[in-house]
Design a protein around this motif. Sequence first.
Motif, PDB file in Angstrom:
ATOM      1  N   THR A  73      10.081   9.525  -0.585  1.00 28.68           N
ATOM      2  CA  THR A  73       9.832   9.699   0.841  1.00 28.68           C
ATOM      3  C   THR A  73       8.630  10.627   0.999  1.00 28.68           C
ATOM      4  N   LEU A  74       7.616  10.166   1.714  1.00 25.83           N
ATOM      5  CA  LEU A  74       6.352  10.900   1.803  1.00 25.83           C
ATOM      6  C   LEU A  74       6.226  11.628   3.136  1.00 25.83           C
ATOM      7  N   THR A  75       5.895  12.906   3.078  1.00 25.96           N
ATOM      8  CA  THR A  75       5.700  13.688   4.304  1.00 25.96           C
ATOM      9  C   THR A  75       4.515  14.643   4.124  1.00 25.96           C
ATOM     10  N   TYR A  76       3.818  14.914   5.226  1.00 27.28           N
ATOM     11  CA  TYR A  76       2.745  15.906   5.253  1.00 27.28           C
ATOM     12  C   TYR A  76       3.320  17.273   5.619  1.00 27.28           C
ATOM     13  N   LYS A  77       2.597  18.322   5.280  1.00 27.94           N
ATOM     14  CA  LYS A  77       2.938  19.637   5.815  1.00 27.94           C
ATOM     15  C   LYS A  77       1.699  20.528   5.773  1.00 27.94           C
ATOM     16  N   LEU A  78       1.622  21.438   6.721  1.00 26.11           N
ATOM     17  CA  LEU A  78       0.531  22.410   6.753  1.00 26.11           C
ATOM     18  C   LEU A  78       0.818  23.528   5.755  1.00 26.11           C
ATOM     19  N   ASP A 110       0.765  13.130  -5.857  1.00 23.84           N
ATOM     20  CA  ASP A 110       1.596  12.798  -7.013  1.00 23.84           C
ATOM     21  C   ASP A 110       2.681  11.798  -6.641  1.00 23.84           C
ATOM     22  N   GLN A 111       3.304  11.996  -5.506  1.00 19.13           N
ATOM     23  CA  GLN A 111       4.378  11.099  -5.084  1.00 19.13           C
ATOM     24  C   GLN A 111       3.826   9.721  -4.708  1.00 19.13           C
ATOM     25  N   GLN A 112       2.622   9.691  -4.147  1.00 22.26           N
ATOM     26  CA  GLN A 112       2.005   8.405  -3.845  1.00 22.26           C
ATOM     27  C   GLN A 112       1.704   7.634  -5.136  1.00 22.26           C
ATOM     28  N   ALA A 113       1.223   8.357  -6.149  1.00 16.18           N
ATOM     29  CA  ALA A 113       0.939   7.721  -7.435  1.00 16.18           C
ATOM     30  C   ALA A 113       2.209   7.164  -8.058  1.00 16.18           C
ATOM     31  N   GLU A 114       3.289   7.926  -7.993  1.00 19.31           N
ATOM     32  CA  GLU A 114       4.563   7.444  -8.513  1.00 19.31           C
ATOM     33  C   GLU A 114       5.025   6.208  -7.762  1.00 19.31           C
ATOM     34  N   ASN A 115       4.886   6.227  -6.443  1.00 18.01           N
ATOM     35  CA  ASN A 115       5.281   5.064  -5.650  1.00 18.01           C
ATOM     36  C   ASN A 115       4.464   3.821  -6.011  1.00 18.01           C
ATOM     37  N   ALA A 116       3.171   4.016  -6.272  1.00 21.75           N
ATOM     38  CA  ALA A 116       2.314   2.884  -6.660  1.00 21.75           C
ATOM     39  C   ALA A 116       2.836   2.264  -7.951  1.00 21.75           C
ATOM     40  N   PHE A 117       3.201   3.119  -8.916  1.00 16.16           N
ATOM     41  CA  PHE A 117       3.740   2.576 -10.175  1.00 16.16           C
ATOM     42  C   PHE A 117       5.076   1.888  -9.942  1.00 16.16           C
ATOM     43  N   PHE A 118       5.962   2.502  -9.153  1.00 10.63           N
ATOM     44  CA  PHE A 118       7.278   1.912  -8.915  1.00 10.63           C
ATOM     45  C   PHE A 118       7.164   0.539  -8.260  1.00 10.63           C
ATOM     46  N   ILE A 119       6.202   0.390  -7.339  1.00  6.42           N
ATOM     47  CA  ILE A 119       6.005  -0.908  -6.672  1.00  6.42           C
ATOM     48  C   ILE A 119       5.623  -1.977  -7.695  1.00  6.42           C
ATOM     49  N   LEU A 120       4.682  -1.647  -8.587  1.00  7.10           N
ATOM     50  CA  LEU A 120       4.278  -2.598  -9.621  1.00  7.10           C
ATOM     51  C   LEU A 120       5.437  -2.883 -10.579  1.00  7.10           C
ATOM     52  N   GLN A 121       6.126  -1.834 -10.986  1.00  4.90           N
ATOM     53  CA  GLN A 121       7.244  -2.004 -11.919  1.00  4.90           C
ATOM     54  C   GLN A 121       8.348  -2.879 -11.313  1.00  4.90           C
ATOM     55  N   ASN A 122       8.653  -2.650 -10.045  1.00  7.75           N
ATOM     56  CA  ASN A 122       9.682  -3.455  -9.383  1.00  7.75           C
ATOM     57  C   ASN A 122       9.322  -4.924  -9.352  1.00  7.75           C
ATOM     58  N   SER A 137       0.836  -1.195   0.000  1.00  6.52           N
ATOM     59  CA  SER A 137       0.000   0.000   0.000  1.00  6.52           C
ATOM     60  C   SER A 137       0.873   1.248   0.000  1.00  6.52           C
ATOM     61  N   VAL A 138       0.368   2.320  -0.610  1.00  7.46           N
ATOM     62  CA  VAL A 138       1.085   3.598  -0.607  1.00  7.46           C
ATOM     63  C   VAL A 138       0.373   4.605   0.302  1.00  7.46           C
ATOM     64  N   PHE A 139      -0.409   4.093   1.254  1.00  9.03           N
ATOM     65  CA  PHE A 139      -1.139   4.972   2.161  1.00  9.03           C
ATOM     66  C   PHE A 139      -0.165   5.731   3.073  1.00  9.03           C
ATOM     67  N   MET A 140      -0.670   6.819   3.635  1.00 12.15           N
ATOM     68  CA  MET A 140       0.057   7.563   4.661  1.00 12.15           C
ATOM     69  C   MET A 140      -0.828   7.644   5.895  1.00 12.15           C
ATOM     70  N   ASP A 141      -0.265   7.320   7.042  1.00 15.00           N
ATOM     71  CA  ASP A 141      -1.014   7.377   8.294  1.00 15.00           C
ATOM     72  C   ASP A 141      -1.386   8.832   8.568  1.00 15.00           C
ATOM     73  N   GLN A 142      -2.672   9.110   8.699  1.00 14.04           N
ATOM     74  CA  GLN A 142      -3.131  10.487   8.818  1.00 14.04           C
ATOM     75  C   GLN A 142      -3.250  10.979  10.261  1.00 14.04           C
ATOM     76  N   PHE A 143      -2.872  10.161  11.214  1.00  9.72           N
ATOM     77  CA  PHE A 143      -2.942  10.566  12.621  1.00  9.72           C
ATOM     78  C   PHE A 143      -2.086  11.812  12.856  1.00  9.72           C
ATOM     79  N   HIS A 144      -0.821  11.755  12.452  1.00 13.80           N
ATOM     80  CA  HIS A 144       0.094  12.885  12.680  1.00 13.80           C
ATOM     81  C   HIS A 144      -0.354  14.108  11.892  1.00 13.80           C
TER      82      HIS A 144
END
Length: 322
Positions: free
Chosen positions: A311-316, A288-300, A152-159
């Motif tokens: 590397t995925l990070t949130y910001k305000l 966008d980065q999550q979408a790229e990661n999803a493709f990279f996982i399948l490609q790998n 999964s390319v999810f990001m934990d939304q708690f933080h």
Amino acid sequence: MTNIQDIARLAGVSTATVSRVINKRGYVSALTKQKVLEIIKKLDYVPNANAISLKKGKTRQIGIITTLFSPIIIQFVRTFSLIAEKNRFNITLFITNGDPAKEILALEMLRGKQLDGIACLIRSNTWEVIESYTRYGPIVTWQRLQNEHLPSVFMDQFHAYQVGLEHLYAKGYRKILSVYPMSQGLNTKERIRAYSEFAQRYHLITDIFPHFEDKMLVQDGEELATWWLSQKYRPDAIFCANDEVAAGLMTSLKRLGFSIPGDVGILGFDNTEVAHLLDLTTINYPIDQQAENAFFILQNKLNNTSHLLNTLTYKLVERKST
């Protein structure tokens, strides 16, 4: 229909020679090559893509499954499609409208070798059903899941949700209403947990407002504005499920003459284009980065490579709405 044997017979060469001309591999004399190409043109021959895919064991087709369209789904699909095209893959999109049978059609195409892999953005079937198809090809999901067979390319939304709540508190808001997305989503549960811990930390009363879930559309935000207007004890800030809900809420209240953030602060989530247009404070969710990661996982998995993931990070993103 014309086939490679017909071309070889008319050209007086072997099928291997015709194959070398078509695929532009291996040596063929200039005279023979010209003769074969003239026959191909005369017969209007086109290689059978299905036959080629079966021979190579790959279709270079990736399926994308989702239940609906929304701005963030469109953004994900657009980015995924662009990077797939760059790597010579084609995309087949399946909009299921929540119908499990329509999703099974896509999964059966994976089983039938008509797809090389699948990106499942929002599912209709149980995870057990989807996981059972991973034996036929790689599947990656955007929904929050921890499963060794279903990356999964999810990001934990708690933080991320805590960051938003702390921003509202720092701005002086104390009567904060949280509006949540899909009631069955694990990220919604994490947002609820973040809000509960936040309220306890600052000794805020949380039971004075109703619990809003499954609010994801502009229309939901408009309905939320009607509710806010009817209340005697109104929240002074509303943390919306996404930018679409925030946009509906914000524009409706402005039409009625209310000030944002003078009368109520509004915070979105996702940082889509609408947030930029409306000067909406929001949480940047790197779609966008999550979408790229999803493709990279399948490609790998398909090519047995090890392309590094983003590397995925949130910001305000603070704008004028708070």
